[in-house]
Each structure stands twice: as C-alpha cells, then as structure tokens.
Write a protein that holds these residues in place. Structure first.
Motif, mmCIF file in Angstrom:
data_model
loop_
_atom_site.group_PDB
_atom_site.id
_atom_site.type_symbol
_atom_site.label_atom_id
_atom_site.label_comp_id
_atom_site.label_asym_id
_atom_site.label_seq_id
_atom_site.Cartn_x
_atom_site.Cartn_y
_atom_site.Cartn_z
ATOM 1 N N THR A 50 3.895 1.644 -1.094
ATOM 2 C CA THR A 50 4.546 1.819 -2.389
ATOM 3 C C THR A 50 3.550 2.362 -3.412
ATOM 4 O O THR A 50 3.875 3.273 -4.181
ATOM 5 C CB THR A 50 5.123 0.468 -2.875
ATOM 6 O OG1 THR A 50 5.927 -0.072 -1.823
ATOM 7 C CG2 THR A 50 5.961 0.637 -4.112
ATOM 8 N N SER A 62 1.721 6.778 -6.681
ATOM 9 C CA SER A 62 0.555 7.519 -7.150
ATOM 10 C C SER A 62 0.757 9.018 -6.946
ATOM 11 O O SER A 62 0.401 9.832 -7.801
ATOM 12 C CB SER A 62 -0.679 6.992 -6.419
ATOM 13 O OG SER A 62 -1.499 8.028 -5.992
ATOM 14 N N LYS A 63 1.392 9.377 -5.819
ATOM 15 C CA LYS A 63 1.630 10.795 -5.524
ATOM 16 C C LYS A 63 2.573 11.450 -6.505
ATOM 17 O O LYS A 63 2.446 12.641 -6.799
ATOM 18 C CB LYS A 63 2.183 10.946 -4.100
ATOM 19 C CG LYS A 63 1.079 11.243 -3.104
ATOM 20 C CD LYS A 63 1.627 11.668 -1.773
ATOM 21 C CE LYS A 63 0.519 11.587 -0.727
ATOM 22 N NZ LYS A 63 1.018 11.171 0.574
ATOM 23 N N ILE A 64 3.580 10.697 -6.988
ATOM 24 C CA ILE A 64 4.484 11.335 -7.952
ATOM 25 C C ILE A 64 4.000 11.180 -9.394
ATOM 26 O O ILE A 64 4.407 11.925 -10.270
ATOM 27 C CB ILE A 64 5.951 10.858 -7.825
ATOM 28 C CG1 ILE A 64 6.065 9.330 -7.819
ATOM 29 C CG2 ILE A 64 6.610 11.415 -6.575
ATOM 30 C CD1 ILE A 64 7.512 8.856 -7.837
ATOM 31 N N GLU A 101 0.838 -1.207 0.000
ATOM 32 C CA GLU A 101 0.000 0.000 0.000
ATOM 33 C C GLU A 101 0.872 1.256 0.000
ATOM 34 O O GLU A 101 0.606 2.209 -0.728
ATOM 35 C CB GLU A 101 -0.916 0.014 1.237
ATOM 36 C CG GLU A 101 -2.040 -1.021 1.217
ATOM 37 C CD GLU A 101 -3.114 -0.708 0.174
ATOM 38 O OE1 GLU A 101 -3.112 0.399 -0.402
ATOM 39 O OE2 GLU A 101 -3.950 -1.597 -0.091
ATOM 40 N N MET A 119 0.856 4.124 -2.801
ATOM 41 C CA MET A 119 0.563 5.515 -2.437
ATOM 42 C C MET A 119 1.685 6.452 -2.898
ATOM 43 O O MET A 119 1.447 7.502 -3.484
ATOM 44 C CB MET A 119 0.429 5.653 -0.903
ATOM 45 C CG MET A 119 -0.860 5.112 -0.345
ATOM 46 S SD MET A 119 -2.268 6.090 -0.879
ATOM 47 C CE MET A 119 -2.035 7.543 0.159
ATOM 48 N N TYR A 120 2.916 6.046 -2.611
ATOM 49 C CA TYR A 120 4.083 6.858 -2.965
ATOM 50 C C TYR A 120 4.128 7.115 -4.473
ATOM 51 O O TYR A 120 4.265 8.250 -4.934
ATOM 52 C CB TYR A 120 5.359 6.158 -2.492
ATOM 53 C CG TYR A 120 6.618 6.811 -2.995
ATOM 54 C CD1 TYR A 120 7.188 7.881 -2.303
ATOM 55 C CD2 TYR A 120 7.243 6.382 -4.175
ATOM 56 C CE1 TYR A 120 8.337 8.501 -2.770
ATOM 57 C CE2 TYR A 120 8.387 6.999 -4.644
ATOM 58 C CZ TYR A 120 8.932 8.053 -3.945
ATOM 59 O OH TYR A 120 10.056 8.673 -4.410
ATOM 60 N N LYS A 144 0.560 11.118 -10.470
ATOM 61 C CA LYS A 144 -0.634 11.911 -10.783
ATOM 62 C C LYS A 144 -0.307 13.306 -11.314
ATOM 63 O O LYS A 144 -0.906 13.746 -12.303
ATOM 64 C CB LYS A 144 -1.546 11.997 -9.566
ATOM 65 C CG LYS A 144 -2.528 10.829 -9.508
ATOM 66 C CD LYS A 144 -3.543 11.050 -8.404
ATOM 67 C CE LYS A 144 -4.481 9.883 -8.238
ATOM 68 N NZ LYS A 144 -5.179 9.968 -6.946
ATOM 69 N N PRO A 145 0.662 14.024 -10.695
ATOM 70 C CA PRO A 145 1.002 15.358 -11.221
ATOM 71 C C PRO A 145 1.487 15.322 -12.665
ATOM 72 O O PRO A 145 1.464 16.349 -13.352
ATOM 73 C CB PRO A 145 2.121 15.831 -10.290
ATOM 74 C CG PRO A 145 1.948 15.047 -9.038
ATOM 75 C CD PRO A 145 1.393 13.723 -9.450
ATOM 76 N N ARG A 198 -5.777 1.356 -8.928
ATOM 77 C CA ARG A 198 -5.291 0.332 -7.991
ATOM 78 C C ARG A 198 -6.168 -0.898 -8.199
ATOM 79 O O ARG A 198 -7.379 -0.765 -8.449
ATOM 80 C CB ARG A 198 -5.446 0.885 -6.566
ATOM 81 C CG ARG A 198 -4.985 -0.040 -5.442
ATOM 82 C CD ARG A 198 -3.556 0.270 -5.045
ATOM 83 N NE ARG A 198 -3.119 -0.510 -3.875
ATOM 84 C CZ ARG A 198 -2.395 -1.627 -3.973
ATOM 85 N NH1 ARG A 198 -2.070 -2.111 -5.151
ATOM 86 N NH2 ARG A 198 -1.997 -2.262 -2.883
#
Lengths: 199, 199
Positions: free
Chosen positions: A153, A158-160, A151, A155-156, A162-163, A170
């Motif tokens: 990994t 996805s955060k970089i 989870e 999340m991490y 999406k921008p 998922r």
C-alpha cells in the motif's frame, strides 16, 4: 443445553461473536452482566446504540468522529501541510498517545491486498487524492504496518503521490529500542543494516 | 484524548468494566462493534436488555431461568431425591455437560467467607433448608470448589444437614486423570493418599 435459558444463550452467542472472545469467556461475561444492576446494563446497551448511531467517518481524514469534521482536522493548531497515512483509527490513537506529532492524518480503513480482493478502490485512496487537490500538502508520511500489505500500500501510494510533487516518507523500521541484537529476527536485522544512517 | 469522540470513549469504558477485559481489548471490541452492521449492534443491545429483564433465580433451586421454575426442577425425569449443591450457575453447566448426573441442583450463589463478610445468610442456605422441609431428599452432594471457602461452606452445610437424617457426600478430590504424579502438587498428592480406596 436444557439448563441454559434462551435469552442467556443469545447473550452468550453475541459475546462469543466478538473477536478474541471464546465460548468460555463469553459465558463468563454474560453471567457477569446479569449480576450487574439493571441501570448499568441499560447504560451499556445505550452506549452501544449511541456509538453506532453517532459515529461515522470524518469528511476529511476518514477517522472516526461524532461530528462532521473530526477534532484533529478542525484544529487550527495542527499542521495541515503534513499528512500521516495509517491503516486504521487505532493507529491514530497510537500516534496521539505520543503527544509529539502535530500534523494531520488520513485513515485508509484497510490495506491493498489483491489476494483478499481488496484494491485501491476498496480503501480510502480516492478521498486522499481529493484532499490533495483541495489543500496544499508538503509531506505525506506512510505509516502503514511493515507487513506485505502495508508495504504494498505504501509503495502504491508513493508511486501516485510523487509525480504530484509531494515529499513522501516512510516510518523507519529497524531494531526496537531496548531490544538485544542477539534475539532480533533476521528480517528486522537485515532492514536495520540496510537502512543504517550516518552518525 | 482529543482524537476519541465521547460516544466511543463511553463504549470503550463499558467494555473495559467487564472482568478480564483490559483497556486495549476494550478498544478493539468497541472498534469491532462499530464495524458491524447497525442491525447486529441493535440485536446485541437487545439481547443484553432482554436477558437482564427476563432472567432470574429459579424459585426452587436458585439456578438462572426465564421461567418461574427452571427446566431441571420441572423435569419429571430428574431424581428429586438427590441434590447437588454448587456455588454458581456455571457449575451447573459443568455437570450438565457430563450428561451423567440425573439428580437436581441447588445453587448457593456464593460461598461462606467471613473475611469478606459473607455468612450463611448472604448465600442461598435458607432456600435449601426450606426445600428440604417440602420434599424428601436422600442424598446431598457437596460440589463446592476445593478452596478454603468451598471447604468451609461444605463443612458448615454438612453439620446442619446430617442431624436431619440426610446422607451428605462430598466430591472426590485427588490426582486428575492423565496427570503425572511427578508434577502433582503436594496438597493434591496428600489428599489422594489420604482418600485412597480399596481395589
């Protein structure tokens, strides 16, 4: 033990060093190997050496291959616009067994786990980002396991990602097909309730 | 599967040919082996080849050894007047673990099993008889398993050994220490009753 000759002890120790193989099984495997014809033992040893020598990571997706670029990355039939991000080559095999998924993969070779000292630099994140600069990707499917590390990994990443304007999805987690609600663990049931879908 | 390179498939097949190792475990072992440093894989392959090349049957007792005569047969501390007859080298290891038995062994490498086409000629009976002509033996302990084949082999050998004036004994079979009568199977309980001893 006086009754075990040294070359046999060595072979047993090697088998016992494999994951999930205890002292007893290692002994059984070593005795079995000695009972095989010489050519078969040579062929086994040769297979080990050849596999270790020829197999490495695909330059693009980091999956295991004996070529520069793996069959999936090289295939014109596979959709390069979708990338399924997995932890290990075994997960690629699981998806390929489905014979359903037509996109490509990216193998991280590990998961972010700060407690074990594994950060994004220790897994193949840099290679994924480089890949996104070189090809146009519409969707990235996070297919890491539903564990704390999996989870984190997902999340991490996805955060970089999406921008960059890429759709990040998922895998769905919930009650496995054929299971009974009565015996489903609380965390899974809660997840299934939380992620309920319109019908 | 397009996603598994051939050298890896070959290695997996070799692992899967080992007893008790299924397709999944074979895959896991092959992936693990690829994750090891090159020298470790080479050392494993080398251990296989060396063991197969150097290990053969002891000229006297037929146990596995890398010398002409095994350590037990060569030892002056072991009593050559007692021979424990076992099915396989694994059984020798079991007795040696006890650190109690001071006699020597004879490994049959199989049991008489007419249904599988295995007669006395297919196992190391001839070698045992030859051995008895060359050395004086007071007692032979039949230590084959309490199975149909094990019993048949013990009976067969006892019939040809007794006329030679050698004391032939059989391991005691009964209730294992620590077990409960309530859960002991009928055959074992019957055997224990039959073979009861004075106290």
């Amino acid at each position: 033990m006086a009754s075990t000759p040294l070359p046999l002890t060595r072979l047993i120790e090697h088998f016992a060093s494999l994951p999930g193989i205890g002292k007893k099984s290692a002994q059984r495997l070593a005795f079995y190997l000695l009972s095989l014809p010489g050519e078969q033992v040579e062929s086994f040893a040769e297979a080990m050496l050849t596999a270790k020598r020829t197999i490495h990571h695909c330059k693009i997706c980091q999956n295991l291959t004996d070529q520069e670029i793996c069959d999936i990355c090289a295939s014109p039939q596979r959709d390069g616009g979708t990338i399924c991000v997995v932890e290990s080559p075994k997960d690629v095999l699981a998806f390929e067994r489905l014979n359903e998924y037509k996109g490509k993969y990216h193998v991280l070779h590990g998961l972010i786990s700060p407690l074990d000292g594994i950060g994004p630099e220790q897994i193949k994140v840099k290679e994924l980002l480089l890949r996104l600069q070189q090809t146009e990707v519409q969707e990235i499917i996070m297919a890491t396991n539903p564990t704390i590390e999996g989870e984190a990994t997902a999340m991490y990443l996805s955060k970089i990602l999406k921008p960059l304007g890429i759709k990040v999805t998922r895998l769905a987690f919930g009650i496995p097909i054929g299971a009974e609600l009565e015996y489903t663990d609380n965390v899974t049931l809660n997840k299934a309730l939380e992620n309920r879908i319109d019908m």
